[in-house]
Design an enzyme around this catalytic site. Structure first.
Site, PDB file in Angstrom:
ATOM      1  N   ILE B  14       0.710  -1.277   0.057  1.00 34.77           N
ATOM      2  CA  ILE B  14       0.052   0.024   0.088  1.00 34.77           C
ATOM      3  C   ILE B  14       0.846   1.215  -0.119  1.00 34.77           C
ATOM      4  O   ILE B  14       0.389   2.177  -0.652  1.00 34.77           O
ATOM      5  CB  ILE B  14      -1.000   0.174   1.297  1.00 34.77           C
ATOM      6  CG1 ILE B  14      -1.615  -1.381   1.452  1.00 34.77           C
ATOM      7  CG2 ILE B  14      -1.736   1.333   1.140  1.00 34.77           C
ATOM      8  CD1 ILE B  14      -2.868  -1.427   0.232  1.00 34.77           C
ATOM      9  N   GLU B  38      -2.956  -7.024   7.928  1.00 32.50           N
ATOM     10  CA  GLU B  38      -2.367  -5.668   7.672  1.00 32.50           C
ATOM     11  C   GLU B  38      -1.017  -5.614   8.226  1.00 32.50           C
ATOM     12  O   GLU B  38      -0.736  -5.931   9.453  1.00 32.50           O
ATOM     13  CB  GLU B  38      -3.185  -4.496   8.376  1.00 32.50           C
ATOM     14  CG  GLU B  38      -4.505  -4.274   7.583  1.00 32.50           C
ATOM     15  CD  GLU B  38      -5.651  -3.945   8.598  1.00 32.50           C
ATOM     16  OE1 GLU B  38      -5.224  -3.180   9.571  1.00 32.50           O
ATOM     17  OE2 GLU B  38      -6.886  -3.997   8.275  1.00 32.50           O
ATOM     18  N   ARG B  64       7.855  12.060  20.586  1.00 28.77           N
ATOM     19  CA  ARG B  64       7.321  11.146  19.511  1.00 28.77           C
ATOM     20  C   ARG B  64       6.189  11.714  18.773  1.00 28.77           C
ATOM     21  O   ARG B  64       4.956  11.547  19.545  1.00 28.77           O
ATOM     22  CB  ARG B  64       7.397   9.955  20.466  1.00 28.77           C
ATOM     23  CG  ARG B  64       8.501   9.246  20.948  1.00 28.77           C
ATOM     24  CD  ARG B  64       9.334   8.839  19.929  1.00 28.77           C
ATOM     25  NE  ARG B  64      10.404   7.998  20.278  1.00 28.77           N
ATOM     26  CZ  ARG B  64      11.369   7.526  19.489  1.00 28.77           C
ATOM     27  NH1 ARG B  64      11.390   7.828  18.066  1.00 28.77           N
ATOM     28  NH2 ARG B  64      12.391   6.568  20.044  1.00 28.77           N
ATOM     29  N   ALA B  76      18.227   4.496  21.833  1.00 31.13           N
ATOM     30  CA  ALA B  76      17.502   3.575  20.688  1.00 31.13           C
ATOM     31  C   ALA B  76      17.763   4.177  19.312  1.00 31.13           C
ATOM     32  O   ALA B  76      17.667   5.445  19.234  1.00 31.13           O
ATOM     33  CB  ALA B  76      16.287   2.991  21.131  1.00 31.13           C
ATOM     34  N   GLU B  92      24.071   4.696  18.566  1.00 30.18           N
ATOM     35  CA  GLU B  92      23.007   5.484  19.018  1.00 30.18           C
ATOM     36  C   GLU B  92      23.282   6.092  20.539  1.00 30.18           C
ATOM     37  O   GLU B  92      22.762   7.128  20.961  1.00 30.18           O
ATOM     38  CB  GLU B  92      21.850   4.597  19.037  1.00 30.18           C
ATOM     39  CG  GLU B  92      21.131   4.260  17.447  1.00 30.18           C
ATOM     40  CD  GLU B  92      20.616   5.565  16.796  1.00 30.18           C
ATOM     41  OE1 GLU B  92      20.273   6.461  17.612  1.00 30.18           O
ATOM     42  OE2 GLU B  92      20.396   5.634  15.612  1.00 30.18           O
ATOM     43  N   GLU B  96      23.219   9.996  20.919  1.00 31.68           N
ATOM     44  CA  GLU B  96      22.027  10.540  22.002  1.00 31.68           C
ATOM     45  C   GLU B  96      22.478  11.017  23.312  1.00 31.68           C
ATOM     46  O   GLU B  96      21.932  12.061  23.907  1.00 31.68           O
ATOM     47  CB  GLU B  96      20.931   9.359  21.928  1.00 31.68           C
ATOM     48  CG  GLU B  96      20.304   9.226  20.561  1.00 31.68           C
ATOM     49  CD  GLU B  96      18.774   8.399  20.834  1.00 31.68           C
ATOM     50  OE1 GLU B  96      18.221   8.332  19.773  1.00 31.68           O
ATOM     51  OE2 GLU B  96      18.764   7.722  21.925  1.00 31.68           O
ATOM     52  N   PRO B 114       4.192  -8.003  17.404  1.00 32.31           N
ATOM     53  CA  PRO B 114       3.847  -9.092  16.519  1.00 32.31           C
ATOM     54  C   PRO B 114       2.499  -9.142  15.837  1.00 32.31           C
ATOM     55  O   PRO B 114       2.463  -9.871  14.864  1.00 32.31           O
ATOM     56  CB  PRO B 114       4.369 -10.271  17.247  1.00 32.31           C
ATOM     57  CG  PRO B 114       4.131  -9.951  18.640  1.00 32.31           C
ATOM     58  CD  PRO B 114       4.337  -8.380  18.592  1.00 32.31           C
ATOM     59  N   GLU B 119       8.866  -5.350  13.226  1.00 29.54           N
ATOM     60  CA  GLU B 119       9.976  -5.063  13.883  1.00 29.54           C
ATOM     61  C   GLU B 119      10.488  -5.675  14.877  1.00 29.54           C
ATOM     62  O   GLU B 119       9.730  -6.115  15.982  1.00 29.54           O
ATOM     63  CB  GLU B 119       9.419  -3.482  14.461  1.00 29.54           C
ATOM     64  CG  GLU B 119      10.527  -2.697  15.120  1.00 29.54           C
ATOM     65  CD  GLU B 119      10.327  -1.602  16.089  1.00 29.54           C
ATOM     66  OE1 GLU B 119      11.084  -0.649  16.066  1.00 29.54           O
ATOM     67  OE2 GLU B 119       9.417  -1.541  16.642  1.00 29.54           O
ATOM     68  N   GLU B 138      20.385  14.893  12.873  1.00 35.06           N
ATOM     69  CA  GLU B 138      20.242  16.117  12.565  1.00 35.06           C
ATOM     70  C   GLU B 138      18.492  16.574  12.913  1.00 35.06           C
ATOM     71  O   GLU B 138      18.342  17.451  13.390  1.00 35.06           O
ATOM     72  CB  GLU B 138      19.942  16.183  10.934  1.00 35.06           C
ATOM     73  CG  GLU B 138      21.232  16.745  10.407  1.00 35.06           C
ATOM     74  CD  GLU B 138      21.074  17.337   8.981  1.00 35.06           C
ATOM     75  OE1 GLU B 138      20.085  17.165   8.276  1.00 35.06           O
ATOM     76  OE2 GLU B 138      22.135  18.108   8.636  1.00 35.06           O
TER      77      GLU B 138
END
Lengths: 181, 181
Positions: B14, B38, B64, B76, B92, B96, B114, B119, B138
């Site tokens: 999609i 999906e 976020r 992370a 990272e 960070e 899941p 991921e 950045e």
């Protein structure tokens, strides 16, 4: 605390499905530059930390299409619109495992993937388990598995338990056992 | 173990973005009926469990967009194509927080969601921390926060820590401290 807000300049809904909705936002970063954010909207979910009288964690093995394999997880399910998370936890526990709880207490809530999704998962602890009939959702095929704490920790080590909520629940259980609570 | 595989009948991409790809599959369930799945494809990510010599967990506060708020997380980041997760964890952590580790050890890997995404997140434990300069990406705006175990547990209780990987890392840390390891 500094203000890192990303202001929405434009928002586009790419797809609205049965479970998720995909949205792409154009944002302005704190330093004024532009960026895109891909956002997967999700209704939220619940999961149940249930330990039997024999000291075993109640788990279910089920096929997960995104992974193309079966994995081991604590009982869980999506929230229906407007549904109380505690009611959802009781329903999913019984549907997936046949266990009924006399009580369910909220333990912790967390965002599963805050970088790209708003899914919030609520973990409940079940008390007073009694075993009844398994009655899964129409399109759900699950197998009940019960494991001691040591077995759960071994399954995390071996990669047999690889689900975020289940790993969190096992570590929480371990912390409680280790601290004698 | 029973076979719960869901056979793919058709698969449609999609959307292909910078971070995620959305795919919708028509599947055949084990009982022969049809269903839709999906699936949000994600390159995977790493996170770092880093405890300072003062016994504090290294955390970052960042905005976020999917949640429209700032939250507190362990350091992370997404995996780049072909990148070694351990190298990504070191990068990272330093970008960070400014902390460098003399060593990074893999602790656990898990699927964050899941039910709808592939991921996979890899948690590494950092050893031998030394403090350098903060040098974020950045388009990343982060603030360093350091907390004792008790502070972390209080922040979970109060809802100030509501990130899956961070909750799992705190419970793991608690389990280790409680069992004297």
């Amino acid at each position: 605390m500094r203000n890192f807000e990303e202001k929405t300049i434009a928002s586009q809904t790419i797809y609205t499905g049965k479970v998720v909705q995909l949205q792409v936002d154009d944002v302005q970063l704190p330093d004024g530059r532009a960026a895109k954010r891909e956002i997967v909207k999700h209704p939220g979910a619940v999961a149940v930390l249930a330990i039997t009288d024999e000291g075993k964690m109640v788990l279910v093995r089920q096929f997960r299409k995104p992974l193309e394999k079966t994995i081991l997880e604590i009982p869980a399910g999506k929230l229906e619109a407007g549904e109380d998370p505690g009611d959802c936890a009781a329903r999913e526990l019984e549907e997936e495992t046949g266990y009924r709880a006399t009580g369910l207490t909220h333990v912790v809530s967390f965002y599963t993937s805050p970088g790209f999704s708003d899914e919030c998962l609520h973990i409940y602890q079940a008390e007073g388990l009694t075993k009844g009939e398994v009655n899964p959702d129409e399109d759900e095929f699950v197998e009940l598995v019960e494991c001691t704490l040591d077995e759960c920790l071994e399954r995390i080590q071996s990669g047999d338990i690889m689900d975020a909520k289940t790993v969190a629940a096992v570590y929480l259980w371990q912390a409680r056992v280790s601290s004698g609570r």
